[in-house]
Design an enzyme around this catalytic site. Structure first.
Site, PDB file in Angstrom:
ATOM      1  CE1 TYR A   1      49.420  31.610  46.281  1.00 33.03           C
ATOM      2  CE2 TYR A   1      47.636  31.207  47.836  1.00 33.03           C
ATOM      3  CZ  TYR A   1      48.462  32.079  47.157  1.00 33.03           C
ATOM      4  OH  TYR A   1      48.330  33.431  47.361  1.00 33.03           O
TER       5      TYR A   1
ATOM      6  CG  HIS B   1      45.489  38.372  46.238  1.00 29.41           C
ATOM      7  ND1 HIS B   1      45.834  38.885  45.009  1.00 29.41           N
ATOM      8  CD2 HIS B   1      44.246  38.841  46.510  1.00 29.41           C
ATOM      9  CE1 HIS B   1      44.831  39.618  44.552  1.00 29.41           C
ATOM     10  NE2 HIS B   1      43.862  39.614  45.440  1.00 29.41           N
TER      11      HIS B   1
ATOM     12  NE  ARG C   1      50.868  37.270  46.116  1.00 27.38           N
ATOM     13  CZ  ARG C   1      50.045  36.254  45.878  1.00 27.38           C
ATOM     14  NH1 ARG C   1      49.172  36.313  44.888  1.00 27.38           N
ATOM     15  NH2 ARG C   1      50.117  35.157  46.626  1.00 27.38           N
TER      16      ARG C   1
HETATM   17  C1  TPP Z   1      36.561  40.331  36.927  1.00 28.01           C
HETATM   18  C2  TPP Z   1      37.166  39.934  38.227  1.00 28.01           C
HETATM   19  N1  TPP Z   1      37.279  38.629  38.551  1.00 28.01           N
HETATM   20  C3  TPP Z   1      37.806  38.234  39.716  1.00 28.01           C
HETATM   21  C4  TPP Z   1      38.266  39.151  40.614  1.00 28.01           C
HETATM   22  C5  TPP Z   1      38.867  38.692  41.982  1.00 28.01           C
HETATM   23  N2  TPP Z   1      40.315  38.990  41.974  1.00 28.01           N
HETATM   24  C6  TPP Z   1      40.814  40.130  42.492  1.00 28.01           C
HETATM   25  S1  TPP Z   1      42.481  40.257  42.252  1.00 28.01           S
HETATM   26  C7  TPP Z   1      42.537  38.752  41.500  1.00 28.01           C
HETATM   27  C8  TPP Z   1      43.844  38.225  40.995  1.00 28.01           C
HETATM   28  C9  TPP Z   1      44.552  39.205  40.098  1.00 28.01           C
HETATM   29  O1  TPP Z   1      45.772  38.661  39.676  1.00 28.01           O
HETATM   30  P1  TPP Z   1      46.763  39.519  38.783  1.00 28.01           P
HETATM   31  O2  TPP Z   1      46.008  40.109  37.651  1.00 28.01           O
HETATM   32  O3  TPP Z   1      47.918  38.681  38.433  1.00 28.01           O
HETATM   33  O4  TPP Z   1      47.170  40.733  39.704  1.00 28.01           O
HETATM   34  P2  TPP Z   1      47.975  40.627  41.075  1.00 28.01           P
HETATM   35  O5  TPP Z   1      46.950  40.642  42.173  1.00 28.01           O
HETATM   36  O6  TPP Z   1      48.773  39.366  41.049  1.00 28.01           O
HETATM   37  O7  TPP Z   1      48.849  41.845  41.118  1.00 28.01           O
HETATM   38  C10 TPP Z   1      41.274  38.170  41.410  1.00 28.01           C
HETATM   39  C11 TPP Z   1      40.991  36.855  40.816  1.00 28.01           C
HETATM   40  C12 TPP Z   1      38.133  40.517  40.268  1.00 28.01           C
HETATM   41  N3  TPP Z   1      38.546  41.492  41.101  1.00 28.01           N
HETATM   42  N4  TPP Z   1      37.597  40.870  39.086  1.00 28.01           N
END
Ligand code: TPP
Ligand code: TPP
Ligand code: MG
Ligand code: MG
Lengths: 377, 327, 377, 327
Positions: free
Chosen positions: C280, C271, C267
């Site tokens: 972090y 985020h 990444r």
């Molecule tokens: C059910 C749910 N919980 C929390 C969130 C908030 N949220 C959005 S993206 C994210 C992190 C996702 O991480 P990952 O699956 O590793 O995907 P990345 O963003 O790293 O590509 C979170 C916690 C959400 N969108 N849906």
């Protein structure tokens, strides 16, 4: 709260003195008394279960959900737990696990009759929804697999509070496909929690065969996805289950983290008293699984090893008979819960707050002469 | 006596309760090093460490389910759900398990957990970062539901929630986090659960609201004052158990009530309040019980023009009150 | 419905004639044109993404969620899909996957500006929530991992209807711990569905590192728990991703069932535009991952193979520049959605039924002179 | 014109729709060889095979989530949730996904699925096999919620639900499955969604109910007839979208209304009906809007004495009507 009851039960598992007084128990650290006690527990669970069906046919209890075929694995797995310290988070087929962990036959029967003094729920839940607070047996609910996360949380608290406890939880192979199980094992793996996940695989989720529940032969392989050991137990081999469960218990106790135990068992009855399994299971399949009954298998094993003889078996039979009689008669004789208590314990403080009190402004009670509106009352 | 923002009141209260009760833990997504996506737990990881401030996997059912188990075994978990919109995967654990643990076990087991979650719209969060979810949970016996509208109440109610022996859902309107400031005593005061509050006295119309809508109701009352319309504003504060008496006393006095909620209209929380008025205060009503609510579309749309269309605002409340006052 | 737009974009991926006109593409069945097109797609996705950040800093779009670092894997995996037949069920970082599958840069930019003609949601959803009905790209929502089950259902329909379609779905490694992913892979395994599960593992779920998301090193190992192949892809190796994805695509197409693909990516941004990742992630960690950028890596590879030269790169650069300019300017110039449309499409029939119409009996609209009660209106 | 039970009307209608529409599939736990735990799909596996009548794994979120995907790709899934109590694990897929697919995509995608689930108490099912869950779903824009009270409506509404292009929750009261019989024409009639029905004409009090409570309301009306109390009974039939006009017309006529629901009182579905009365029919009301409901405890307790305490019954409805008539 749970009602303790005195009753003519022998058990209360012996202090585990690993006296090497038999070949069979030697390398397991099990004494002759232990072996006989384990046999008694398997046979007692079976006897209690058979009595439930009799009571059901007699119209005395409307519902039975049965553990027949699962008892060997349940006793073998639970026998090495520390009563009064560890936590058991069971499911509806766990009668053998529960009596091994200290729930009494009277308490088991109270749940069937749903009496007021029933420690599981005071008659509020269906039979099979066990729980005894003072023995660290968590209350069972109906939605499957939710408890797997509760056990994980209990283990988290044990680790953070350094209590030395381990948590063991049980569910069926069908239920193991629920998302909660994946999330629980994932979290337990990350924090190396002292929890043991037991899947009792009887090959069916009600009528749905394992081939339609999952593409894999063994659920145990999933453990690798959470960096924990996955162990397959032969559910008819009581001592084999004990041996492998002990390794998991010691691992958890010593900070080695969680284990997934898959016990291959057979469901010797319909799913419940509401189920007609001949509709989806062939006659020969049902006949075959007779050979998968842990009780005669354990009996033979103990006799071959000279641990069990006619005299001992008679004694145990008699003990079980009286225990089951007592538990049944005593439980049946207890009063139903008082409807006046039905509104209690929605919240810790009682009575519950005004708006949560069904007697308040209760249109449904207008016929009882209650106030028309709170305002005029 | 310090003046602080809504979120600062929450953060410092979490900190205080963590110091006060060694069995309290905080767990959730990004609550650790990051301090939460809104910084409600900022600094707590540094003070209390990763054992008591746990960054969990992205699994809400696990967050709540493990909290239930931890509560049963002696901890007092205060899980955070990152957005109220994402509490849905934990719905089964909250409604089937946490809410029923005590009743189903005939008081053998309890479930002292406080689930915090930011809710509400008006922040360009669109369908899935704007929801009001209180109606789902305030319907469930065994749960308690709290929504503070001021920094003072945020602290007092959060203390009561965490110290309560039953599961509490504590919803924080994210639009208020930094926009609302107020006095917050540094005493160990609490605001008891189950008590509503008349936050503005008036004689002609009672406006009943909670969360951000209380702020808007007060603004509406100001707008109406020049026209000589006297508005009483009642802050529900605890949605379940509801302090029906305080609401009823107000409506019996004014004879007219407007119930305001940001959530979708049909079957929203305010429907229960209106139903109580119609049943309990009927003899005192001088006009229909009016609801000012969000429209019945599946979520707050994103584009500012659409979001503005969705949101309740002080003008809309004032317009409703004006019509009702003239009724 | 989705609005098609004509625009000065070269692409529209070539008919896959596996002309063996380069060493590099030979055993992959990729022509020189294919290789250059894949490079163009990676570079275009990067350019669109970089433009979003510029627009964000300029205050023109309030939110950006970025795919920088993921583009190589996304283009490699998606390049072999059949546009117009197969289904793509993406997530919020899928810009490179989407333009590879036929979504246009203008459509991507419409989503950023949330304009009325935005085919993804008509401006109703946040940027990143893509979807184009006429190209079999399913609408993205915010709750993570739900779409993994939708893709599984799409594949079930493809199998039952014998359409020859496959479904491919994407999510992050953090999201892969959600119960829905376990349930989806379990079901897909049972019925050997034509679905590909892609996990883009960038090591973080917002601020939570993989070590706190799961106990295993590789998510791919979980595939064994569902009797499907689990394959690890190096996300900086575009052609390596293509090669392994092709095997999964052919397996799914030929009835061989599902595959789990884990692409190790980095990444390269926070985020989202709301995140401060320096809080972090250490400076050196952030520096290190620069070496995990697929774009320069692919550029070097193509140059070493004599596929890409200065002239070709200039051409592509120029093309991308004009495409991004056009997409941005055109999208920005489109009107916002009309608030009068905000109540539409709650249900298929419009207007929605009386009780669902916010204009009905609308207390909130009393100020607008609406009826006090429906009855008097 | 055949006389059949409520469940027989459902089973034969599923069979008819499967024959009529080759894109329809049924999926759920034990719906195949076993024919469902209540036999609502008995025989369908034999007639249509395992491809169109799928026994799924024990995973409700998957049952609904896969149905959404299958619907998007050309099938018309009719998933069964074994008990309404066990719909909670699928809550996120229903509320966040199925309900919002059309709106969030600006009508680009729809979600034609009909989720069937047995609900309701009085069958010794205790906390987790007795629940009424309609309040959770009828609050959600994008969903439709149907609860038939007769075999005739069961067929007509099930046809309309399956043929509808939006997600419908179709709840069947399990106590009515075999206890209620009625005429069911073998014509291809439908009962449109969104239409309530006056099932008994009366002049003094309107009783508004749905599902089993309609049967009880009719019994209550019979009990009151000798006393000369004339009761009108309105069957809601479709909880969302609600046919407000039919309800309002009845209450404007009688001036008094009793809203009956089996679910917990606080925040239950009937609260919305009462709120509508208070807002829309205020000028016509001659007495408070009374609710006869289940009490606010977390579930129907098991022991017959406790279950009897929980359940609404005809006597309780009659008592409320009598009091209100005398008001
Ligand atoms: C059910 C749910 N919980 C929390 C969130 C908030 N949220 C959005 S993206 C994210 C992190 C996702 O991480 P990952 O699956 O590793 O995907 P990345 O963003 O790293 O590509 C979170 C916690 C959400 N969108 N849906
Ligand atoms: C969430 C949920 N869905 C459905 C049910 C209904 N149900 C009760 S037991 C059962 C089958 C469980 O099978 P398995 O997990 O294999 O355990 P077994 O009964 O075979 O021991 C089902 C479907 C339930 N209790 N909870
Ligand atoms: Mg099983
Ligand atoms: Mg990630």
């Amino acid at each position: 709260m749970a009602t303790r009851t005195t009753e003519p039960e022998k058990s209360k598992a012996k202090s585990r003195k690993s006296a090497v007084d038999t070949e069979l128990g030697a390398d397991l650290g099990l004494s002759r008394d232990d072996l006989l006690e384990m046999y008694r527990l398997v046979a007692l669970a079976r006897a209690l279960d058979e009595r439930m069906w009799i009571l059901n046919r007699a119209g005395k209890i409307p519902f039975v959900i049965s553990g027949q075929g699962h008892e060997g694995a349940q006793v073998g797995i639970a026998y090495g737990l520390k009563k009064g310290l560890d936590w058991m988070v069971p499911y509806y087929r766990s009668v053998a696990s529960l009596i091994t962990f200290g729930m009494t036959p009277r308490e088991i029967m109270l749940a069937q009759f749903a009496r007021g003094v029933d420690p599981s729920s005071g008659g509020r839940q269906m039979p099979g929804h066990y729980g005894v607070a003072d023995r660290n047996i968590l209350s069972v609910s109906s939605p499957v697999a939710t408890q797997v996360l509760h056990a994980t949380g209990i283990a988290l608290a044990a680790k953070l509070r350094k209590t030395g406890q381990i948590a063991i939880t049980y569910t069926g192979e069908g239920s193991s496909n629920q998302g909660d199980v994946h999330e629980a094992m994932n979290f337990a793996g990350i924090h190396q929690l002292p929890v043991i996940f037991v899947i009792e695989n009887n090959g069916y989720a009600i009528s749905v065969p394992w081939s339609l529940e999952s593409a894999v032969e063994d659920i145990a392989v999933r453990a690798a996805g959470y960096a924990m050991p996955g162990v397959i137990l032969d559910g008819v081999d009581v001592l084999g289950c004990y041996r492998l469960a002990q390794q998991a218990i010691e691992r958890a106790r010593s900070g080695g983290g969680p284990t997934l135990l898959e016990a291959k068992v057979s469901r010797m009855t319909g799913h419940s008293s509401d189920d007609q399994q001949t509709k989806y299971r062939s006659a020969e399949e049902l006949k075959e699984q007779g050979s998968r009954d842990p009780l005669p298998r354990f009996n033979r094993e103990l006799r071959d090893a000279g641990v069990l003889d006619d005299e001992a078996e008679e004694r145990i039979k008699a003990d079980i008979k009286s225990v089951v009689e007592d538990a049944t008669d005593w439980a049946e004789a207890q009063p139903d819960p008082d409807p006046a208590t039905a509104q209690q314990h929605v919240y810790a403080e009682s009575p519950p707050s005004r708006m949560d009190d069904p007697l308040w402004g209760g249109a449904r009670f207008m016929g009882d002469g209650g106030p028309l509106t709170g305002g005029e009352a | 006596m310090a003046v602080m923002t809504y979120i600062e009141a929450i953060r410092t209260t979490l900190q205080g309760e963590m110091r006060r009760d060694p069995t309290m833990i905080i767990l959730g997504e990004d609550v650790g090093k990051k301090g939460g996506v809104f910084l409600a737990t900022d600094g707590l990881y540094d003070e209390f460490g990763g054992d008591r401030v746990l960054d969990t996997p992205l699994t809400e059912s696990m967050i709540v389910g493990a909290s239930i188990g931890a509560a049963v075994n002696g901890l007092r978990p205060v899980p955070e759900i990152q957005f109220a919109d994402f509490i849905m995967p934990a719905f089964n654990q909250i409604v089937s398990e946490a809410a029923r643990m005590r009743y189903r076990s005939n008081n053998a087991f309890g479930c002292p957990i406080t689930i915090r979650a930011p809710y509400g719209g008006g922040v360009h969060g669109a369908l899935y970062h704007s929801q009001s979810v209180e109606a789902f949970f305030s319907h469930v016996p065994g749960l308690k539901v709290v929504i503070p509208s001021t920094p003072y109440d945020a602290r007092g109610l959060l203390r009561s929630s965490i110290r309560d022996d039953d599961p509490v859902l504590y919803f924080e309107h994210k639009k208020m986090y930094r926009s609302v400031r107020g006095d917050v005593p540094d005493t160990d005061y609490t605001v008891p659960l189950g008590s509503a509050k008349v936050v503005r006295e008036g004689s002609q119309v009672s406006v009943i609201a909670y969360g951000l809508m209380v702020q808007y109701a007060l603004e509406a009352a100001e707008l109406l004052e020049p026209d000589g319309i006297s508005v009483e504003v009642v802050d529900v504060r605890t949605l379940r158990p509801l302090d029906g008496a305080t609401l009823l006393d107000s409506v019996r006095k004014t004879g007219k009530s407007v119930v305001v909620y940001e959530d979708n209209r049909f079957g929203g929380y305010g429907a229960e309040i209106a139903a109580i008025m119609a049943e309990e205060a009927f003899d005192f009503l001088d006009g229909p019980v009016i609801r000012v609510t969000g429209p019945d579309v599946p979520g707050v749309p994103y584009n500012h023009s659409l979001e503005e269309w969705f949101m309740v605002n002080p003008d809309r409340i004032a317009a409703a009150v004006r019509r009702l006052a003239a009724y």
